[in-house]
Design an enzyme around this catalytic site. Structure first.
Site, PDB file in Angstrom:
ATOM      1  N   GLY A 171     -36.573 -67.621 -84.707  1.00  0.00           N
ATOM      2  CA  GLY A 171     -36.706 -66.846 -83.483  1.00  0.00           C
ATOM      3  C   GLY A 171     -35.729 -65.694 -83.467  1.00  0.00           C
ATOM      4  N   SER A 172     -35.343 -65.275 -82.287  1.00  0.00           N
ATOM      5  CA  SER A 172     -34.485 -64.101 -82.150  1.00  0.00           C
ATOM      6  C   SER A 172     -33.054 -64.405 -82.569  1.00  0.00           C
ATOM      7  CB  SER A 172     -34.489 -63.606 -80.703  1.00  0.00           C
ATOM      8  OG  SER A 172     -33.778 -64.514 -79.861  1.00  0.00           O
TER       9      SER A 172
ATOM     10  N   VAL B 222     -30.951 -65.930 -79.584  1.00  0.00           N
ATOM     11  CA  VAL B 222     -31.146 -67.361 -79.347  1.00  0.00           C
ATOM     12  C   VAL B 222     -30.608 -68.175 -80.512  1.00  0.00           C
ATOM     13  CG1 VAL B 222     -32.871 -69.165 -78.969  1.00  0.00           C
ATOM     14  CG2 VAL B 222     -33.114 -66.952 -77.837  1.00  0.00           C
ATOM     15  N   GLY B 223     -30.822 -67.702 -81.732  1.00  0.00           N
ATOM     16  CA  GLY B 223     -30.322 -68.422 -82.901  1.00  0.00           C
ATOM     17  C   GLY B 223     -28.820 -68.592 -82.877  1.00  0.00           C
TER      18      GLY B 223
ATOM     19  N   GLU C 238     -33.482 -68.907 -88.915  1.00  0.00           N
ATOM     20  CA  GLU C 238     -34.076 -67.690 -89.473  1.00  0.00           C
ATOM     21  C   GLU C 238     -34.348 -66.796 -88.272  1.00  0.00           C
ATOM     22  OE1 GLU C 238     -36.044 -64.683 -90.285  1.00  0.00           O
ATOM     23  OE2 GLU C 238     -37.631 -66.116 -89.796  1.00  0.00           O
TER      24      GLU C 238
ATOM     25  N   CYS D 121     -40.875 -61.225 -88.406  1.00  0.00           N
ATOM     26  CA  CYS D 121     -39.462 -60.954 -88.705  1.00  0.00           C
ATOM     27  C   CYS D 121     -39.323 -60.109 -89.950  1.00  0.00           C
ATOM     28  CB  CYS D 121     -38.693 -62.266 -88.850  1.00  0.00           C
ATOM     29  SG  CYS D 121     -39.367 -63.370 -90.102  1.00  0.00           S
TER      30      CYS D 121
END
Length: 495
Positions: free
Chosen positions: A240-241, A244-245, A262, A296
């Site tokens: 995800g973003s 957030v990661g 990732e 991504c």
């Protein structure tokens, strides 16, 4: 061929999707159902989805603990046979999975079919890892003794996945996690709950124990912290973003858990003056506008040698204008909607920042609001030009927006590639061996391509990035680094 803003024929009758369901030791129904709307026409409710409660998330963790003990006891080669059967079932149900993915997140059906096919390939690859060598032997400084290493599963793994590849990304996490003997709790994006339900069913029908694979559908605000903080969770794998990661990593790593994240990308595709322009432009269209730019690994920055810049801009402007925008189940469509209203709003705001920072719109640049498209979350495929600064150059704008930037030479290409905070994928189109090798060795990205698009994922090769694009070990071909722990055994056989 019709222009992007011209009317396309929308299908009259949508396929009916099965309901999404929770799986916690068995399939269960929830009374708190949410509507899933077609992003290409939000008047259409394509499915319903349950929302797991915090109590159900806690229950899923306890079930997964039992599942971990049961599943790890199955010999690795036998686990691989189960994963192989899952790959065959995914292949048999590929069309059902593809239709669900298109109706839930909007990508053209041809892309969803390709995604399902890749999921089959990935599962088939991970079905073989139990037959690979798992360690090595070593000598000890004493007689009648030997040491060796072995890999063991880490235990219960939380799998948190996005909506842009609702078949492939959950699959390429589930397959290696199970193949290496772990139990899995999958939390897919709320946008794509039916696709996740169908995928989990494939693995259960293949023979994965019900306790070893759980499915939680719901809001992160309600169940997410359980999947990060429960003491029984050994690892968290997330796509995800970057924002957030990093939050997930800060929470889970602080509690001693493994994290594999990732995250974002702002990937450059370089076109040198000696490039095969036909192939390079094809790569831009596939890498920049495929999945409506919601990848991504999308080619969002195109660094073009000044000697061919005008030709590249002219040809790309024409090609972008020829893209057909519409419902993903309509024949001939190659550009679908954004996946949600919030996704569209974020992309539109990113486009506004790019223009404010000096970018010029040369194609597209606004919502696609033809009568057939007005009820969907559509943005015209957009081509920008401008300086190698600002939002168009450095921000991940997760949509069908590609920016062109002029460069003088390979030195500038490498420097501009490395200047952004991300480091996921990069590509160069050139016939010069020295330039190609310099790009390979001097760019700071986890993946680098020569005369190939920036997109793609091979199951036997590592998939991952550097800098703000990744935390922890890479995925796919490097999956064992995350899903197993290496142990050493020291054995004396004579006393």
């Amino acid at each position: 061929m019709p222009r992007a803003h011209e009317r396309t024929t929308i299908i009259n009758t949508l396929p009916q999707l099965p309901p999404a369901r929770l799986h916690i030791g068995g399939w269960i129904e929830n009374s708190h159902n949410a509507e899933v709307r077609d992003p290409a026409d939000t008047r259409n409710i394509v499915a319903s989805a349950p929302r797991a409660t915090r109590a159900q998330a806690i229950e899923a963790v306890q079930v997964a603990v039992r599942g971990s003990l049961e599943w790890r006891a199955v010999p690795a080669i036998q686990r691989g046979e189960v994963i192989r059967r899952a790959s065959e079932i995914i292949a048999e149900r590929a069309e059902q999975l593809a239709v669900a993915a298109t109706l839930e997140m909007g990508k053209p059906i041809a892309e969803s079919r390709g995604e399902a096919a890749r999921a089959v390939e990935h599962a088939r690859y991970f079905s073989t890892v139990g037959r690979e060598a798992q360690g090595y032997t070593a000598n000890l400084n004493e007689p009648d003794a030997q040491a060796f290493t072995l890999r063991s599963p880490i235990g219960v793994v939380s799998v948190i996945t996005p909506w842009n590849f609702p078949i492939m990304i959950p699959n390429w996490k589930i397959a290696p996690a199970l193949a290496h003997g772990n139990s899995v709790i999958l939390k897919p994006a709320e946008v794509s709950p039916v696709t996740a339900t169908l995928l989990v069913q494939c693995y259960l029908d293949a023979g994965v124990p019900a306790s070893a694979l759980s499915l939680l559908i719901g809001k992160s605000s309600e169940i997410g912290d359980v999947l990060l903080t429960a003491p029984e969770i050994a690892g968290v794998t997330f796509t995800g973003s970057t924002e957030v990661g990093r939050k997930i990593s800060a929470t889970a790593v602080g509690l001693g858990k493994r994290v594999q994240a990732e995250m974002g990308g702002k990937n450059a595709l370089v076109i040198m003056d000696d490039a095969n322009l036909d192939k390079a432009l094809e790569a831009v269209m596939v890498g920049g506008f495929g999945t409506s730019g919601q990848r991504c690994t999308s080619s969002s920055r195109i660094l073009v040698h000044e000697a061919v810049f005008e030709e590249v801009q002219r040809r790309l402007t024409e090609a972008v204008g020829q893209l057909r925008v519409g419902h993903g189940l309509t024949a001939g469509i190659n550009a679908g909607p954004l996946a949600s209203e919030s996704a569209l709003e974020d992309v539109m705001q990113g486009l506004e920042r790019a223009v404010a920072d000096g970018a010029t719109v040369v194609a597209g640049g606004s919502r696609a609001e033809d009568s057939d498209l007005a009820n969907g979350w559509f943005l015209q495929p957009t081509l920008l030009t401008g300086p190698a600064t600002g939002a168009a150059f450095s921000e991940e704008i997760f949509g069908p927006i590609v920016s062109l930037h002029s460069i003088k030479d390979i030195d500038e290409a490498i420097r501009l590639n490395n200047e952004v905070e991300y480091g996921l994928s990069a590509s160069i189109y050139t016939s010069n061996l020295e330039a190609a090798n310099r790009f390979i060795f001097e760019t700071d990205t986890g993946m680098v391509h020569v005369n190939r698009p920036t997109v793609g994922a091979e199951p036997h090769l590592p998939f991952g990035g550097s800098k703000a694009s990744a935390i922890g070990p890479s995925e796919l071909g490097a999956a064992h680094q995350f899903f197993t722990k290496t142990r050493s055994a020291h054995v004396r056989w004579k006393f």
